[in-house]
Design a protein around this motif. Structure first.
Motif, PDB file in Angstrom:
ATOM      1  N   ARG A 133       0.871  -1.552  -0.241  1.00 13.73           N
ATOM      2  CA  ARG A 133      -0.173  -0.014  -0.229  1.00 13.73           C
ATOM      3  C   ARG A 133       0.894   1.590  -0.066  1.00 13.73           C
ATOM      4  N   GLY A 134       0.285   2.292  -0.766  1.00 12.34           N
ATOM      5  CA  GLY A 134       1.403   3.924  -1.045  1.00 12.34           C
ATOM      6  C   GLY A 134       1.478   4.115  -1.436  1.00 12.34           C
ATOM      7  N   GLN A 135       2.230   5.249  -2.225  1.00 10.99           N
ATOM      8  CA  GLN A 135       2.789   5.837  -3.592  1.00 10.99           C
ATOM      9  C   GLN A 135       4.345   5.063  -3.481  1.00 10.99           C
ATOM     10  N   SER A 136       4.736   4.733  -4.633  1.00  6.30           N
ATOM     11  CA  SER A 136       5.969   4.837  -5.545  1.00  6.30           C
ATOM     12  C   SER A 136       6.164   5.271  -6.606  1.00  6.30           C
ATOM     13  N   ALA A 137       7.745   6.455  -6.838  1.00  3.51           N
ATOM     14  CA  ALA A 137       7.748   6.520  -7.776  1.00  3.51           C
ATOM     15  C   ALA A 137       8.806   6.068  -8.249  1.00  3.51           C
ATOM     16  N   ARG A 138       9.209   5.739  -9.664  1.00  2.00           N
ATOM     17  CA  ARG A 138      10.754   5.411 -10.658  1.00  2.00           C
ATOM     18  C   ARG A 138      10.391   6.241 -12.197  1.00  2.00           C
ATOM     19  N   GLN A 139      11.547   5.438 -12.678  1.00  2.00           N
ATOM     20  CA  GLN A 139      11.623   5.749 -14.082  1.00  2.00           C
ATOM     21  C   GLN A 139      12.165   5.352 -15.031  1.00  2.00           C
ATOM     22  N   VAL A 140      11.009   4.459 -15.779  1.00  2.00           N
ATOM     23  CA  VAL A 140      11.490   3.878 -16.915  1.00  2.00           C
ATOM     24  C   VAL A 140      11.831   4.216 -18.388  1.00  2.00           C
ATOM     25  N   VAL A 141      12.590   3.652 -19.041  1.00  2.00           N
ATOM     26  CA  VAL A 141      12.868   3.477 -20.254  1.00  2.00           C
ATOM     27  C   VAL A 141      12.621   2.649 -21.126  1.00  2.00           C
TER      28      VAL A 141
ATOM     29  N   GLY B  35      11.590   2.814 -25.846  1.00  3.95           N
ATOM     30  CA  GLY B  35      11.674   2.773 -27.136  1.00  3.95           C
ATOM     31  C   GLY B  35      12.212   4.319 -27.427  1.00  3.95           C
ATOM     32  N   GLY B  36      13.301   4.192 -25.890  1.00  2.00           N
ATOM     33  CA  GLY B  36      14.312   5.834 -26.071  1.00  2.00           C
ATOM     34  C   GLY B  36      13.821   6.950 -25.697  1.00  2.00           C
ATOM     35  N   GLN B  37      13.458   6.698 -24.621  1.00  6.29           N
ATOM     36  CA  GLN B  37      12.312   7.452 -24.323  1.00  6.29           C
ATOM     37  C   GLN B  37      12.130   7.563 -22.555  1.00  6.29           C
ATOM     38  N   SER B  38      12.391   8.447 -22.017  1.00  2.72           N
ATOM     39  CA  SER B  38      12.399   8.330 -20.496  1.00  2.72           C
ATOM     40  C   SER B  38      10.899   8.612 -19.747  1.00  2.72           C
ATOM     41  N   PHE B  39      10.513   7.782 -19.463  1.00  2.00           N
ATOM     42  CA  PHE B  39       9.183   8.251 -18.871  1.00  2.00           C
ATOM     43  C   PHE B  39       9.083   8.040 -16.646  1.00  2.00           C
ATOM     44  N   ALA B  40       8.361   8.932 -16.235  1.00  2.00           N
ATOM     45  CA  ALA B  40       7.784   8.720 -14.728  1.00  2.00           C
ATOM     46  C   ALA B  40       6.903   7.917 -14.127  1.00  2.00           C
ATOM     47  N   VAL B  41       6.545   7.139 -13.637  1.00  2.00           N
ATOM     48  CA  VAL B  41       6.139   6.003 -13.473  1.00  2.00           C
ATOM     49  C   VAL B  41       6.060   6.113 -11.661  1.00  2.00           C
ATOM     50  N   VAL B  42       4.154   6.944 -11.437  1.00  2.00           N
ATOM     51  CA  VAL B  42       4.056   6.794 -10.094  1.00  2.00           C
ATOM     52  C   VAL B  42       3.017   5.746  -9.961  1.00  2.00           C
ATOM     53  N   THR B  43       3.040   4.845  -9.490  1.00  2.00           N
ATOM     54  CA  THR B  43       2.327   3.458  -8.578  1.00  2.00           C
ATOM     55  C   THR B  43       1.674   3.822  -7.095  1.00  2.00           C
ATOM     56  N   ASP B  44       0.106   4.439  -7.529  1.00  2.00           N
ATOM     57  CA  ASP B  44      -0.660   4.502  -6.161  1.00  2.00           C
ATOM     58  C   ASP B  44      -1.959   2.680  -5.666  1.00  2.00           C
ATOM     59  N   VAL B  45      -1.174   2.013  -4.774  1.00  2.00           N
ATOM     60  CA  VAL B  45      -2.022   1.064  -4.375  1.00  2.00           C
ATOM     61  C   VAL B  45      -3.009   1.869  -3.314  1.00  2.00           C
TER      62      VAL B  45
ATOM     63  N   THR C  72      -3.012   2.265  -8.938  1.00  2.00           N
ATOM     64  CA  THR C  72      -3.260   3.012  -9.980  1.00  2.00           C
ATOM     65  C   THR C  72      -1.780   3.771 -10.611  1.00  2.00           C
ATOM     66  N   ILE C  73      -1.803   3.733 -12.367  1.00  2.00           N
ATOM     67  CA  ILE C  73      -0.379   3.455 -12.244  1.00  2.00           C
ATOM     68  C   ILE C  73      -0.324   5.146 -13.464  1.00  2.00           C
TER      69      ILE C  73
END
Length: 120
Positions: free
Chosen positions: A66-74, A76-86, A98-99
């Motif tokens: 439970r809770g929120q976590s964040a990380r970066q994912v690459v 297709g050559g692009q960087s994305f910020a991914v926030v997961t909220d459980v 919720t992603i």
């Protein structure tokens, strides 16, 4: 020379102006198509990253924390910020996940909501 036929200067100017207006309209359509294609690619990659994150959560045998976590994912050559909220659901056997994926280069974020069963 009364027997020669041809276009007058006014007719040529009218024809050139009509052609110019049509060419400008085509250029605008082409620019719109290029920007739309770039947006579609960016949105498609963001949705793909969100679907990958959902698949990782669904395939993990452990219950999501439970809770929120964040990380970066690459991807297709692009960087994305991914926030997961459980978060809990009314049924204690399930958790709502919720992603939210946002391109680091800028642009709209994409959100995916899924549910994960929690074994007790």
């Amino acid at each position: 020379m009364a027997g020669q036929r041809g276009f007058t200067l006014i007719e040529m100017l009218v024809a050139l102006s009509v052609f110019s207006i049509a060419a400008l309209a085509l250029l605008r359509i082409d620019a719109y198509a290029v920007s739309t294609a770039a947006n579609l690619q960016e949105n498609g990659l963001a949705r793909l990253v969100a679907a990958n994150e959902a698949a990782l959560i669904a395939s993990d045998p452990a219950a999501p924390v439970r809770g929120q976590s964040a990380r970066q994912v690459v991807n297709g050559g692009q960087s994305f910020a991914v926030v997961t909220d459980v978060a809990p659901t009314p049924d204690p056997r399930f958790r709502a996940v919720t992603i939210t994926v946002r391109p680091l280069a800028g642009g709209p974020s994409r959100r995916l909501v899924t549910v994960k069963r929690v074994d007790r």
